[in-house]
Design a protein around this motif. Structure first.
Motif, PDB file in Angstrom:
ATOM      1  N   LEU A 184       3.903   7.215   3.292  1.00 39.97           N
ATOM      2  CA  LEU A 184       3.088   7.226   4.655  1.00 39.97           C
ATOM      3  C   LEU A 184       1.589   7.576   4.600  1.00 39.97           C
ATOM      4  O   LEU A 184       0.748   6.871   4.880  1.00 39.97           O
ATOM      5  CB  LEU A 184       3.623   7.722   5.675  1.00 39.97           C
ATOM      6  N   ALA A 185       1.404   8.315   3.450  1.00 35.85           N
ATOM      7  CA  ALA A 185       0.095   8.851   3.330  1.00 35.85           C
ATOM      8  C   ALA A 185      -0.770   7.967   2.702  1.00 35.85           C
ATOM      9  O   ALA A 185      -1.923   7.633   2.920  1.00 35.85           O
ATOM     10  CB  ALA A 185       0.259  10.330   2.673  1.00 35.85           C
ATOM     11  N   ALA A 186      -0.018   7.170   1.446  1.00 36.56           N
ATOM     12  CA  ALA A 186      -0.680   6.127   0.980  1.00 36.56           C
ATOM     13  C   ALA A 186      -1.021   4.958   1.835  1.00 36.56           C
ATOM     14  O   ALA A 186      -2.210   4.399   1.835  1.00 36.56           O
ATOM     15  CB  ALA A 186       0.112   5.678  -0.261  1.00 36.56           C
ATOM     16  N   LEU A 187      -0.144   4.893   2.597  1.00 34.35           N
ATOM     17  CA  LEU A 187      -0.092   3.914   3.611  1.00 34.35           C
ATOM     18  C   LEU A 187      -1.500   3.979   4.821  1.00 34.35           C
ATOM     19  O   LEU A 187      -2.294   3.063   4.798  1.00 34.35           O
ATOM     20  CB  LEU A 187       0.802   3.408   4.478  1.00 34.35           C
ATOM     21  N   ASP A 188      -1.600   5.203   5.147  1.00 34.42           N
ATOM     22  CA  ASP A 188      -2.565   5.390   6.086  1.00 34.42           C
ATOM     23  C   ASP A 188      -3.881   5.321   5.315  1.00 34.42           C
ATOM     24  O   ASP A 188      -4.762   5.021   5.764  1.00 34.42           O
ATOM     25  CB  ASP A 188      -2.444   6.957   6.512  1.00 34.42           C
ATOM     26  N   ARG A 189      -3.794   5.914   3.930  1.00 33.31           N
ATOM     27  CA  ARG A 189      -5.294   5.909   3.370  1.00 33.31           C
ATOM     28  C   ARG A 189      -5.871   4.362   3.315  1.00 33.31           C
ATOM     29  O   ARG A 189      -6.828   4.114   3.215  1.00 33.31           O
ATOM     30  CB  ARG A 189      -4.836   6.610   1.860  1.00 33.31           C
ATOM     31  N   CYS A 190      -4.729   3.678   2.664  1.00 34.01           N
ATOM     32  CA  CYS A 190      -5.162   2.342   2.307  1.00 34.01           C
ATOM     33  C   CYS A 190      -5.602   1.446   3.561  1.00 34.01           C
ATOM     34  O   CYS A 190      -6.255   0.679   3.577  1.00 34.01           O
ATOM     35  CB  CYS A 190      -3.969   1.687   1.524  1.00 34.01           C
ATOM     36  N   ALA A 222      -5.415  -1.104  -4.909  1.00 30.86           N
ATOM     37  CA  ALA A 222      -4.354  -1.051  -3.789  1.00 30.86           C
ATOM     38  C   ALA A 222      -3.470  -2.469  -3.961  1.00 30.86           C
ATOM     39  O   ALA A 222      -2.522  -2.382  -3.071  1.00 30.86           O
ATOM     40  CB  ALA A 222      -4.972  -0.985  -2.558  1.00 30.86           C
ATOM     41  N   PHE A 223      -3.994  -3.628  -4.216  1.00 34.82           N
ATOM     42  CA  PHE A 223      -3.220  -4.598  -4.292  1.00 34.82           C
ATOM     43  C   PHE A 223      -2.488  -5.156  -5.518  1.00 34.82           C
ATOM     44  O   PHE A 223      -2.104  -6.037  -5.613  1.00 34.82           O
ATOM     45  CB  PHE A 223      -4.408  -5.683  -3.916  1.00 34.82           C
ATOM     46  N   THR A 224      -2.619  -4.092  -6.512  1.00 34.23           N
ATOM     47  CA  THR A 224      -2.081  -4.737  -7.796  1.00 34.23           C
ATOM     48  C   THR A 224      -0.722  -3.806  -8.317  1.00 34.23           C
ATOM     49  O   THR A 224      -0.369  -3.093  -7.412  1.00 34.23           O
ATOM     50  CB  THR A 224      -3.096  -3.887  -8.752  1.00 34.23           C
ATOM     51  N   TRP A 251       0.754  -1.135  -0.029  1.00 33.54           N
ATOM     52  CA  TRP A 251       0.061   0.032  -0.038  1.00 33.54           C
ATOM     53  C   TRP A 251       0.750   1.411   0.004  1.00 33.54           C
ATOM     54  O   TRP A 251       0.388   2.096  -0.580  1.00 33.54           O
ATOM     55  CB  TRP A 251      -0.945   0.068   1.367  1.00 33.54           C
ATOM     56  N   SER A 252       1.923   1.312   0.877  1.00 32.13           N
ATOM     57  CA  SER A 252       2.882   2.407   0.850  1.00 32.13           C
ATOM     58  C   SER A 252       3.706   2.510  -0.447  1.00 32.13           C
ATOM     59  O   SER A 252       3.927   3.876  -0.707  1.00 32.13           O
ATOM     60  CB  SER A 252       3.692   2.211   1.956  1.00 32.13           C
ATOM     61  N   GLY A 253       3.858   1.697  -1.097  1.00 31.72           N
ATOM     62  CA  GLY A 253       4.661   1.750  -2.337  1.00 31.72           C
ATOM     63  C   GLY A 253       5.993   1.250  -1.857  1.00 31.72           C
ATOM     64  O   GLY A 253       7.175   1.646  -2.608  1.00 31.72           O
ATOM     65  N   ALA A 254       6.261   1.016  -0.561  1.00 33.95           N
ATOM     66  CA  ALA A 254       7.749   0.748  -0.062  1.00 33.95           C
ATOM     67  C   ALA A 254       8.427  -0.287  -0.892  1.00 33.95           C
ATOM     68  O   ALA A 254       9.703  -0.194  -0.926  1.00 33.95           O
ATOM     69  CB  ALA A 254       7.658   0.406   1.390  1.00 33.95           C
TER      70      ALA A 254
END
Length: 294
Positions: free
Chosen positions: A275-281, A258-260, A136-139
């Motif tokens: 972190l914004a993407a992680l929090d949103r998802c 979000a899972f792709t 989710w975060s893109g990490a």
């Protein structure tokens, strides 16, 4: 004796950024590193044979390997291997309080950490769904972009898609049979045939080799072997299914992008954006389980 309640410190989860940066440092320094996740199935095996739930064990073995009877000697190899993998891991993804309310086998993960002394202070603790957080975060893109080679242990060849998404030059596949209902392209049984071959191939791991591992229970043992050889192992489990559009988990049936792999095009590469993407998802998809700290 197993503890009646888990040690409170096992619920103290490390900041997500610290986990990712430790993995990134290992990649840059070409030093051994292992991140593994321990769910309800691992809980049953971690406690074997001192504490057994026979019906749960039979059910979980069928999920992993199909209609196969494993002898006690085989179960001992797997149980000992996963306990060693747990002791040696740099990051442990373990059960949340919400998961422990669902079934006793999630609690067995934390029981085993205490009973067998599998956790030590240098290890970082996070949730067992940390593979979703990395997604989710893109990490994952933060860790993989620009690498010459990525090694993948899983049941499907996703090489071209991984090359395109993360800009790596080469993907080396180690194909194993997947879960009984989602086997993938490999026909040989994962246990014992596939396991023996992968372990032999992992003798050639070199310092700095980066592996994405999605191989169920046996994947934890692979992660330990990779770290021993100086490689970096990230146990991302069923995320490899979601990348292949295989709905092996209920969450993947929701159709969320979000899972792709396409999701990585919509997340930034700096920590504020990740972190914004992680929090949103996390709020949209998994808020009950998340015990995230940033």
């Amino acid at each position: 004796m197993f503890p009646e309640t888990p040690s409170p410190h096992l619920f103290d989860r490390s900041p997500f950024k610290e986990i990712v940066e430790r993995a990134r440092s290992a990649i840059n320094a070409k030093t051994g590193f292992s991140l593994i996740r321990l769910g309800n199935g691992e809980g049953v095996m971690l406690c074997w044979p001192d504490r057994q739930l026979p019906d749960d064990l039979a059910h979980l073995l069928r999920i992993w390997f199909g209609p196969i009877d494993l002898q006690a000697t085989e179960l001992a190899v797997i149980a000992d291997g996963i306990r060693q993998a747990t002791r040696s891991a740099d990051v442990l993804g373990i059960s949340t309080r919400f998961q422990m309310s669902l079934t006793p086998s999630y609690g067995m993960v934390l029981d085993a950490l205490d009973h067998y002394g599998l956790y030590s202070a240098p290890q970082l603790l996070t949730d067992s769904v940390v593979h979703w957080y990395l997604q989710w975060s893109g990490a994952l893109a933060y860790l993989l972009r620009g690498l010459d080679t990525v090694h993948v242990i899983g049941c499907r060849d996703l090489g071209p898609q991984i090359v395109e998404t993360f800009g790596v030059k080469t993907v080396h596949n180690y194909l194993v049979r997947g879960e009984y209902e989602f086997p993938g392209s490999e026909l040989r049984p994962h246990w014992p045939d596939g396991f023996a071959e992968v372990m032999q191939r992992l003798d050639a791991v070199r310092p700095g080799d980066v592996f994405l591992v999605g191989a169920g229970l046996l994947g934890k043992i692979y992660c330990d072997k990779i770290k021993t050889g100086g490689g970096v192992a990230l146990d991302i489990g069923s995320i490899l299914d979601s990348w292949a559009n295989v709905p092996s988990r209920q969450r993947y049936k929701l159709g969320s992008s979000a899972f792709t792999l396409e999701h990585f095009k919509s997340v930034g590469s700096d920590w504020n954006a990740m972190l914004a993407a992680l929090d949103r998802c996390a709020k949209e998809l998994h808020a009950r389980d998340a015990t995230l700290t940033y």
